[in-house]
Design a protein around this motif. Structure first.
Motif, short mmCIF file in Angstrom:
data_model
loop_
_atom_site.label_atom_id
_atom_site.label_comp_id
_atom_site.label_asym_id
_atom_site.label_seq_id
_atom_site.Cartn_x
_atom_site.Cartn_y
_atom_site.Cartn_z
N ILE A 78 0.87 -1.18 0.00
CA ILE A 78 0.00 0.00 0.00
C ILE A 78 0.90 1.22 0.00
O ILE A 78 1.69 1.42 0.93
N GLN A 79 0.76 2.07 -1.05
CA GLN A 79 1.60 3.26 -1.14
C GLN A 79 0.75 4.49 -1.37
O GLN A 79 -0.28 4.45 -2.05
N ASN A 80 1.17 5.58 -0.75
CA ASN A 80 0.47 6.85 -0.93
C ASN A 80 1.47 8.00 -0.79
O ASN A 80 2.57 7.83 -0.22
N HIS A 81 1.10 9.13 -1.31
CA HIS A 81 1.90 10.35 -1.18
C HIS A 81 1.44 11.10 0.07
O HIS A 81 0.25 11.21 0.34
N ILE A 82 2.40 11.62 0.82
CA ILE A 82 2.10 12.33 2.06
C ILE A 82 1.73 13.77 1.71
O ILE A 82 2.39 14.43 0.90
N SER A 83 0.67 14.27 2.34
CA SER A 83 0.20 15.63 2.07
C SER A 83 1.23 16.64 2.55
O SER A 83 1.70 16.57 3.69
N ARG A 120 9.91 4.75 3.38
CA ARG A 120 9.53 6.12 3.02
C ARG A 120 10.64 6.72 2.18
O ARG A 120 11.81 6.73 2.58
N THR A 121 10.27 7.17 1.01
CA THR A 121 11.20 7.83 0.10
C THR A 121 10.61 9.17 -0.32
O THR A 121 9.64 9.22 -1.07
N GLY A 122 11.20 10.26 0.20
CA GLY A 122 10.63 11.58 -0.09
C GLY A 122 9.24 11.69 0.51
O GLY A 122 9.05 11.49 1.72
N ASP A 123 8.25 12.00 -0.34
CA ASP A 123 6.87 12.08 0.14
C ASP A 123 6.11 10.79 -0.11
O ASP A 123 4.89 10.74 0.08
N MET A 124 6.82 9.72 -0.56
CA MET A 124 6.17 8.44 -0.84
C MET A 124 6.26 7.55 0.41
O MET A 124 7.34 7.28 0.92
N TYR A 125 5.10 7.13 0.88
CA TYR A 125 5.00 6.28 2.07
C TYR A 125 4.43 4.94 1.64
O TYR A 125 3.40 4.88 0.97
N CYS A 126 5.12 3.82 1.99
CA CYS A 126 4.71 2.51 1.51
C CYS A 126 4.76 1.50 2.65
O CYS A 126 5.71 1.48 3.44
N VAL A 127 3.70 0.70 2.74
CA VAL A 127 3.60 -0.36 3.74
C VAL A 127 3.63 -1.70 3.00
O VAL A 127 2.86 -1.92 2.06
N HIS A 128 4.54 -2.62 3.42
CA HIS A 128 4.67 -3.95 2.81
C HIS A 128 4.21 -4.99 3.83
O HIS A 128 4.77 -5.07 4.93
N ILE A 129 3.22 -5.76 3.47
CA ILE A 129 2.70 -6.82 4.34
C ILE A 129 2.91 -8.16 3.64
O ILE A 129 2.63 -8.30 2.45
N ARG A 130 3.41 -9.14 4.41
CA ARG A 130 3.61 -10.50 3.87
C ARG A 130 2.98 -11.49 4.84
O ARG A 130 3.27 -11.49 6.03
N GLU A 170 -2.01 -22.15 -0.53
CA GLU A 170 -1.85 -22.42 -1.95
C GLU A 170 -1.62 -21.08 -2.64
O GLU A 170 -2.28 -20.10 -2.35
N SER A 171 -0.68 -21.04 -3.55
CA SER A 171 -0.42 -19.79 -4.26
C SER A 171 0.22 -20.07 -5.60
O SER A 171 0.87 -21.09 -5.80
N ALA A 172 0.03 -19.16 -6.50
CA ALA A 172 0.75 -19.20 -7.78
C ALA A 172 2.13 -18.62 -7.57
O ALA A 172 2.28 -17.60 -6.93
N LEU A 173 3.13 -19.26 -8.11
CA LEU A 173 4.51 -18.84 -7.86
C LEU A 173 4.90 -17.73 -8.82
O LEU A 173 5.68 -17.91 -9.74
N SER A 174 4.33 -16.57 -8.63
CA SER A 174 4.67 -15.41 -9.45
C SER A 174 5.50 -14.45 -8.61
O SER A 174 5.40 -14.43 -7.39
N PRO A 175 6.37 -13.65 -9.22
CA PRO A 175 7.23 -12.74 -8.45
C PRO A 175 6.40 -11.67 -7.76
O PRO A 175 5.39 -11.22 -8.29
N PRO A 176 6.75 -11.27 -6.56
CA PRO A 176 5.99 -10.25 -5.84
C PRO A 176 6.11 -8.89 -6.50
O PRO A 176 7.13 -8.55 -7.10
N GLN A 177 5.06 -8.11 -6.35
CA GLN A 177 5.04 -6.75 -6.89
C GLN A 177 5.27 -5.80 -5.72
O GLN A 177 4.48 -5.76 -4.76
N LEU A 178 6.33 -5.03 -5.80
CA LEU A 178 6.68 -4.12 -4.72
C LEU A 178 6.50 -2.69 -5.16
O LEU A 178 6.33 -2.39 -6.36
N CYS A 179 6.55 -1.79 -4.19
CA CYS A 179 6.41 -0.37 -4.51
C CYS A 179 7.58 0.09 -5.34
O CYS A 179 8.72 -0.36 -5.18
#
Length: 448
Positions: A387-392, A423-433, A438-447
């Motif tokens: 989950i990523q968002n720009h900080i006001s 956090r990079t600049g005004d970009m705020y990102c939360v990574h949950i694992r 059961e799952s498809a073995l596809s590469p994870p999508q990151l911010c």
């Protein structure tokens, strides 16, 4: 840590040590025995030692007969002398008839059974003068057996000493290791838990040392964990005290103004009442967060009741609940759901609490003109939520306890997952694992 059982290994090693020591000592005994017998046999054959021994025995016999003035019929006295000598046999002949034999209990002169053995014909006999007659003596000597017996006793003693030395060598290895463990345990008793226990071998002693080492590490980890928890709680109490004191002080001030009717106008009264309500709600929010924090942190993984859900519809439902709130606050969003079915074990109330906290922060601090991006993917039996968002930029600097994010991290950890914030600049990102069944073995999508 599960270790393979080592029951009986020390006993088996002791048995093998006994067998090895016995085999080596028996080999040494046989080697020394045969070598010494061969050397002594060669010596006897090449020297006159045995002949001298025999001549000395004959001389002693003749002296014994002469000194004691024995008659030929004194068989008891003759047998006594032979018994004392041990390694000789005496045969007395008179007129080629055997009249005495130390190998028999009786002698009968003239009996055909006692006629001189033909083997002795041609062998020189020694004349011996008894008190009543003269006879001829033939003496068989077995002095070599005496020395061979001495050799047997000596080699047996040496092989036994070798057996004891080998056994002591093996036993000393274990007793010295026990001594090392004793000294190291005393060091641990002194409080130096950083000192490692020596693990050597593969038996009950090494298993015991390994268990002590693991116990030492577990105890150190627990102490460190308690220290970290104590420090974190101390910091939390300090921060919460500050965060509670600020609105509480303002609330008391507003209530004093209202109580003492120092507000002036009716509009000011309404303003103070409104501000008092805001501060009261702020205090309530902080106290709720504190209660939630201690509730979550007093819940261990094994105490968390988990249910199995179909992952795709569950995540979509949880996101729909939160995205509706973003719409109501005028925040744009982009949601990329999972593309493959899976199952997940979670505590629904706890996970919903995590999303409520995360999206509540988004509504407070996100830049409304830029979209919030939610990505869901599967990789290597893990569910990834980013989950990523720009900080006001219009927000004043926020200094809080971070108790909400700590609570979220603990909840995800209790689900055997991880939560990380970047956090990079005004970009705020939360990574949950979170782990899935059961799952498809596809590469994870990151911010990005």
């Amino acid at each position: 840590m599960i270790r393979k059982p080592v029951s009986g290994k020390l006993r088996n090693k002791l048995i093998l040590s006994l067998l090895f020591s016995f085999i080596v000592s028996a080999g040494i005994f046989l080697l020394l025995q045969f070598t010494a017998e061969d050397l002594m046999g060669d010596y006897f054959n090449k020297s006159t030692f045995m002949e001298n021994q025999k001549n000395q025995a004959i001389a002693e016999f003749k002296e014994y007969v002469s000194d004691n003035r024995l008659a030929l019929s004194d068989h008891e006295q003759l047998t006594k002398w032979v018994g004392k000598m041990e390694y000789v046999s005496v045969f007395l002949f008179k007129d080629h008839n055997l009249v005495y034999s130390s190998d028999r209990e009786e002698a009968a002169a003239g009996d055909e059974n006692y006629i001189i053995n033909p083997v002795l014909k041609g062998i020189p006999l020694v004349p011996v003068a008894f008190a009543d007659t003269n006879v001829q003596l033939y003496m068989e000597c077995f002095f070599e057996y005496k020395y061979f017996s001495i050799i047997s006793y000596v080699t047996l003693a040496l092989s036994f000493i070798c057996f004891i030395c080998i056994m002591l060598f093996f036993i000393n290895r274990k007793t010295s290791y026990i001594g090392v463990l004793e000294n190291e345990i005393k060091i641990l008793e002194g409080g130096n838990l950083d000192y490692p226990i020596t693990v050597s071998g593969d038996d009950e002693l090494s298993s015991l040392a390994q268990s002590i080492n693991e116990m030492r590490k577990s105890f150190m980890e627990r102490l460190n964990s308690e220290d970290r928890a104590r420090l974190a709680n101390s910091e939390l109490v300090t921060a919460m005290s500050h965060d509670l004191r600020t609105p509480l002080t303002a609330l008391v001030g507003y209530l004093d103004i209202i109580a003492y009717q120092k507000y002036g106008t009716e509009d000011n009264l309404n303003k103070y009442i409104h501000n008092s309500r805001e501060k009261a709600y702020q205090i309530k929010t902080l106290s709720d967060q504190l209660f939630e924090y201690f509730t979550v942190f007093n819940t261990e993984e094994e105490d968390l009741a988990l249910d199995t859900f179909d992952g795709m519809p569950l995540i979509d439902q949880l996101m729909d609940e939160q995205l509706l709130g973003l719409q109501n606050h005028g925040i744009q969003f982009e949601y990329l759901p999972c593309s493959a079915p899976f199952q997940i074990d979670i505590n629904l109330l706890a996970v919903r609490r995590v999303f409520d906290n995360l999206f509540s922060n988004i509504t407070k601090y996100a830049e409304t003109s830029k979209p919030v991006i939610i990505k869901c993917s599967l990789a290597n039996q893990w569910l990834w939520l980013d989950i990523q968002n720009h900080i006001s930029p219009n927000l004043e600097r926020v200094s809080g306890t971070g108790i909400g994010m700590k609570t979220c991290e603990k909840i995800i950890k209790n689900h055997k997952g991880t939560l990380a914030v970047t956090r990079t600049g005004d970009m705020y990102c939360v990574h949950i694992r979170l782990p899935v069944k059961e799952s498809a073995l596809s590469p994870p999508q990151l911010c990005n």
